[in-house]
Scaffold this active site. Sequence first.
Site, PDB file in Angstrom:
ATOM      1  N   HIS A  27      45.530 -26.130 -17.215  1.00 34.69           N
ATOM      2  CA  HIS A  27      44.602 -27.045 -17.902  1.00 34.69           C
ATOM      3  C   HIS A  27      44.719 -28.455 -17.313  1.00 34.69           C
ATOM      4  O   HIS A  27      43.710 -29.131 -17.092  1.00 34.69           O
ATOM      5  CB  HIS A  27      44.934 -27.157 -19.397  1.00 34.69           C
ATOM      6  CG  HIS A  27      44.762 -25.897 -20.196  1.00 34.69           C
ATOM      7  ND1 HIS A  27      45.749 -25.397 -21.017  1.00 34.69           N
ATOM      8  CD2 HIS A  27      43.708 -25.048 -20.316  1.00 34.69           C
ATOM      9  CE1 HIS A  27      45.306 -24.292 -21.621  1.00 34.69           C
ATOM     10  NE2 HIS A  27      44.074 -24.055 -21.207  1.00 34.69           N
ATOM     11  N   LYS A  52      41.259 -16.368 -31.736  1.00 34.14           N
ATOM     12  CA  LYS A  52      42.679 -16.564 -31.396  1.00 34.14           C
ATOM     13  C   LYS A  52      43.464 -17.057 -32.600  1.00 34.14           C
ATOM     14  O   LYS A  52      42.971 -17.886 -33.358  1.00 34.14           O
ATOM     15  CB  LYS A  52      42.810 -17.583 -30.254  1.00 34.14           C
ATOM     16  CG  LYS A  52      42.305 -17.061 -28.920  1.00 34.14           C
ATOM     17  CD  LYS A  52      42.522 -18.093 -27.825  1.00 34.14           C
ATOM     18  CE  LYS A  52      41.992 -17.614 -26.487  1.00 34.14           C
ATOM     19  NZ  LYS A  52      41.983 -18.681 -25.477  1.00 34.14           N
ATOM     20  N   SER A  55      47.829 -19.897 -21.634  1.00 34.98           N
ATOM     21  CA  SER A  55      48.627 -20.249 -22.818  1.00 34.98           C
ATOM     22  C   SER A  55      49.265 -18.994 -23.403  1.00 34.98           C
ATOM     23  O   SER A  55      50.414 -19.032 -23.859  1.00 34.98           O
ATOM     24  CB  SER A  55      47.739 -20.908 -23.873  1.00 34.98           C
ATOM     25  OG  SER A  55      47.166 -22.086 -23.380  1.00 34.98           O
ATOM     26  N   ARG A  78      39.400 -18.795 -13.971  1.00 35.44           N
ATOM     27  CA  ARG A  78      40.515 -18.256 -13.179  1.00 35.44           C
ATOM     28  C   ARG A  78      40.129 -17.023 -12.383  1.00 35.44           C
ATOM     29  O   ARG A  78      40.743 -16.726 -11.382  1.00 35.44           O
ATOM     30  CB  ARG A  78      41.697 -17.908 -14.106  1.00 35.44           C
ATOM     31  CG  ARG A  78      42.425 -19.125 -14.623  1.00 35.44           C
ATOM     32  CD  ARG A  78      43.332 -18.767 -15.759  1.00 35.44           C
ATOM     33  NE  ARG A  78      42.567 -18.182 -16.836  1.00 35.44           N
ATOM     34  CZ  ARG A  78      43.047 -17.885 -18.037  1.00 35.44           C
ATOM     35  NH1 ARG A  78      44.305 -18.098 -18.308  1.00 35.44           N
ATOM     36  NH2 ARG A  78      42.281 -17.372 -18.966  1.00 35.44           N
TER      37      ARG A  78
END
Length: 167
Positions: A17, A41, A128, A90
């Site tokens: 990030h 999440k 994360s 990504r």
Amino acid sequence: MSVCLYPGSFDPVTNGHMDIIRRAARLFDTLYVGVLYNPDKHGLFSPEERAEMLKEACSDIGNVKCVLWDGLTAALCRELHADAIVRGVRGTADLEYEKSMAALNKMLLPGLDTVFFPANAAFEHISSSYVKQIASFGGDITEMVPECVKAPVTNKYKNIKGGKKDV
Ligand code: PNS
């Protein structure tokens, strides 16, 4: 003056990030980094804790402002008069998800475009979720997160012990 928003869960902010934040901060006059809610999440940190860590991690970047927002990303863009959204990508799995979000945000706020930053190879495997998983089993996350994030993450898991189990 160009204003941009980088929204995310940031639970917690990673070096991946941070790389996107530093690259986007060079392109836009003001970069807001927003901690938003992702209903898919379950957070390890409270939104306030995430925003606090983000603020500390970004403290040396002059044109970055951290915000906490309980609502739609498009609504925050309207509020901040942001010209664009920034997101890191990504790989191909990310791209499908990001394309949908970009299209929906544009439906919600016509004219709002999303700028994708391809992740640098050094960071494309960091997420994360993996940082939390590695820390939960006692692994070293030093290379994966900003300095100010390491202790808060490892402290969350300090009483959890893994290891061999007799069966
Ligand atoms: O880091 P994440 O979890 O991939 O970020 C996803 C996030 C927080 C940007 C997304 O869930 C979001 O925009 N949440 C706010 C609510 C919203 O606007 N939902 C519609 C997205 S099209």
